[in-house]
Enzyme design. Structure first.
Site, mmCIF file in Angstrom:
data_model
loop_
_atom_site.group_PDB
_atom_site.id
_atom_site.type_symbol
_atom_site.label_atom_id
_atom_site.label_comp_id
_atom_site.label_asym_id
_atom_site.label_seq_id
_atom_site.Cartn_x
_atom_site.Cartn_y
_atom_site.Cartn_z
ATOM 1 N N LYS A 88 -1.882 -31.852 -20.155
ATOM 2 C CA LYS A 88 -2.399 -30.648 -19.771
ATOM 3 C C LYS A 88 -1.271 -30.019 -19.062
ATOM 4 O O LYS A 88 -1.151 -28.601 -19.431
ATOM 5 C CB LYS A 88 -3.696 -31.090 -18.878
ATOM 6 N N THR A 146 -4.585 -27.202 -10.966
ATOM 7 C CA THR A 146 -3.303 -26.799 -11.786
ATOM 8 C C THR A 146 -4.257 -25.905 -12.837
ATOM 9 O O THR A 146 -4.964 -26.393 -13.636
ATOM 10 C CB THR A 146 -2.837 -27.948 -12.313
ATOM 11 N N LYS A 163 4.563 -25.664 -10.239
ATOM 12 C CA LYS A 163 4.087 -26.955 -10.435
ATOM 13 C C LYS A 163 4.304 -27.155 -11.934
ATOM 14 O O LYS A 163 4.765 -28.384 -12.188
ATOM 15 C CB LYS A 163 2.598 -26.639 -10.136
HETATM 16 P P1 NAD Z 1 -11.926 -34.426 -11.524
HETATM 17 O O1 NAD Z 1 -12.409 -34.025 -12.978
HETATM 18 O O2 NAD Z 1 -12.063 -35.656 -11.002
HETATM 19 O O3 NAD Z 1 -12.738 -33.354 -10.724
HETATM 20 C C1 NAD Z 1 -13.051 -32.067 -10.768
HETATM 21 C C2 NAD Z 1 -14.504 -31.746 -10.096
HETATM 22 O O4 NAD Z 1 -14.998 -30.451 -10.321
HETATM 23 C C3 NAD Z 1 -15.643 -32.913 -10.905
HETATM 24 O O5 NAD Z 1 -16.144 -33.509 -9.761
HETATM 25 C C4 NAD Z 1 -16.484 -31.739 -11.496
HETATM 26 O O6 NAD Z 1 -17.773 -32.077 -11.469
HETATM 27 C C5 NAD Z 1 -16.236 -30.363 -10.514
HETATM 28 N N1 NAD Z 1 -16.671 -29.220 -11.285
HETATM 29 C C6 NAD Z 1 -16.669 -28.727 -12.594
HETATM 30 N N2 NAD Z 1 -16.986 -27.739 -12.856
HETATM 31 C C7 NAD Z 1 -17.653 -27.221 -11.617
HETATM 32 C C8 NAD Z 1 -18.054 -26.099 -11.117
HETATM 33 N N3 NAD Z 1 -18.249 -24.958 -12.126
HETATM 34 N N4 NAD Z 1 -18.575 -25.954 -9.899
HETATM 35 C C9 NAD Z 1 -18.202 -27.077 -8.906
HETATM 36 N N5 NAD Z 1 -17.822 -28.092 -9.533
HETATM 37 C C10 NAD Z 1 -17.405 -28.321 -10.824
HETATM 38 O O7 NAD Z 1 -10.393 -33.798 -11.731
HETATM 39 P P2 NAD Z 1 -9.070 -34.204 -10.564
HETATM 40 O O8 NAD Z 1 -8.403 -35.203 -11.189
HETATM 41 O O9 NAD Z 1 -9.875 -34.265 -9.326
HETATM 42 O O10 NAD Z 1 -8.606 -32.992 -10.925
HETATM 43 C C11 NAD Z 1 -8.879 -31.595 -10.367
HETATM 44 C C12 NAD Z 1 -7.382 -30.595 -10.380
HETATM 45 O O11 NAD Z 1 -6.318 -31.092 -9.832
HETATM 46 C C13 NAD Z 1 -7.111 -30.591 -11.764
HETATM 47 O O12 NAD Z 1 -6.637 -29.100 -12.010
HETATM 48 C C14 NAD Z 1 -5.951 -31.437 -11.949
HETATM 49 O O13 NAD Z 1 -5.152 -30.825 -13.100
HETATM 50 C C15 NAD Z 1 -5.243 -31.073 -10.684
HETATM 51 N N6 NAD Z 1 -4.344 -32.486 -10.253
HETATM 52 C C16 NAD Z 1 -4.866 -33.562 -10.653
HETATM 53 C C17 NAD Z 1 -4.194 -34.622 -10.381
HETATM 54 C C18 NAD Z 1 -4.514 -36.248 -10.566
HETATM 55 O O14 NAD Z 1 -3.740 -37.300 -10.490
HETATM 56 N N7 NAD Z 1 -5.919 -36.560 -10.873
HETATM 57 C C19 NAD Z 1 -2.867 -34.655 -9.734
HETATM 58 C C20 NAD Z 1 -2.290 -33.326 -9.606
HETATM 59 C C21 NAD Z 1 -3.000 -32.303 -9.774
#
Ligand code: NAD
Length: 289
Positions: free
Chosen positions: A243, A93, A168
């Site tokens: 966010k 997102t 979204k």
């Molecule tokens: P998270 O922090 O658990 O996962 C993100 C991952 O990306 C981490 O494991 C981190 O180490 C990795 N990362 C960061 N920088 C990196 C790089 N340069 N190279 C490789 N890996 C890298 O976050 P999440 O909850 O999985 O959310 C991910 C996305 O999904 C976000 O944009 C969030 O807004 C969206 N989202 C989350 C949810 C939810 O309920 N968690 C729901 C809908 C959308």
């Protein structure tokens, strides 16, 4: 299909596991060794950099924290490294402008790319029941659909580049505002002496009904099981709602849209998160009303 998967955190971990279950060869990379070890346990091949993971890939899927990271990963490590024939799918997102600019950069280098953010949280990512909102050309959408279908229950073409992100944040702006409205109505109903189950029985069948009330009721013991029944733990963290509201406010400012309810929801979630509740489910805001 050989699919590179970048970002295997709370959401990406389950999504990549579902691609493996569908028979895809998943080449995973995450900065976190722990996330990468989990991906390996789920059947992904682990790589030590984005560049290595995308070599020979037919598709690249990313699930990263924010627009800055998405931009730097694609500009520096995907574009020019993955085969030009690879379809690029960013499921994070992020803001509409960054989504459009990264897709423009990819297109200039000969790649097809879509923005494909999701609705549904960690449970839906694990279960393969996410809803994807997809921005990109009809041709890119047709290529993206079967890949995304392996991770979700619905894949919808929202429009041109950036349209997935636009859908979204507009959706989540409704969610943030209706959750607060639902919470304050229950709090008022209680103060007016109404039994909350009775109020639910009436309003859920009347014009006050919304998803926030009937699928995610913020009152414990009322409506279907929800984070309210679990001390407001799990579910969708208030920090993530904040966010998304910030992204909506940014987008609204960029096009001069009036969003007074969304702006107020952002203020209230900002205060709620600042008070140490960022990790609490977003329906927990009822405790402040
Ligand atoms: P998270 O922090 O658990 O996962 C993100 C991952 O990306 C981490 O494991 C981190 O180490 C990795 N990362 C960061 N920088 C990196 C790089 N340069 N190279 C490789 N890996 C890298 O976050 P999440 O909850 O999985 O959310 C991910 C996305 O999904 C976000 O944009 C969030 O807004 C969206 N989202 C989350 C949810 C939810 O309920 N968690 C729901 C809908 C959308």
């Amino acid at each position: 299909m050989k699919i590179a998967f970048i970002g295997l955190g709370n959401m990406g971990g389950g999504m990549a596991a579902n691609l493996v279950k569908e028979g895809h060869e998943v080449h995973a990379f995450d900065l976190s060794a722990e996330a990468l070890a989990r991906a390996r346990a789920n059947g992904c091949a682990a790589y030590t950099s984005v560049r290595e993971a995308v070599q020979g890939a037919e598709a690249v899927v990313s699930m990263l924290p924010n627009g800055k990271i998405v931009e730097s990963v694609y500009s520096a490590e995907v574009i020019g490294q993955a085969p030009e024939s690879a379809l690029l799918l960013d499921c994070s997102t992020i803001d509409v402008d960054t989504a459009r600019s990264v897709e423009g950069e990819a297109a200039a280098a000969g790649y097809a790319m879509v923005d494909a953010p999701v609705s549904g949280g960690i449970a839906a990512a694990n279960a393969g029941t996410l809803t994807f909102m997809v921005g990109g050309t009809a041709e890119a959408f047709a290529r993206a659909e079967p890949i995304l279908a392996a991770m979700g229950k619905a894949v919808i073409h929202a429009g041109a580049s950036g349209a997935g992100q636009a859908a979204k944040i507009c959706n989540n702006m409704i969610l943030g505002a209706t959750m607060i409205a639902t919470c304050e109505a229950f709090a008022l109903a209680e103060k007016l002496g109404l039994d909350l189950q009775t109020f639910y029985d009436i309003s859920s069948k009347a014009s006050g009904q919304s998803w926030s009330m009937t699928s995610y009721c913020p009152v414990p013991g009322v409506g279907p099981a929800s984070p309210a029944d679990n001390g407001y733990q799990g579910g969708f963290a208030a920090a993530l709602m904040l966010k998304d509201l910030k992204l909506a406010m940014e987008a609204a400012a960029s096009v001069g849209a009036k969003v007074p309810m969304g702006a107020r929801a952002e203020e209230l979630y900002e205060a709620f998160s600042a008070a140490g509740n960022g990790g609490t489910d977003f329906s927990g805001i009822i405790k402040t009303l």
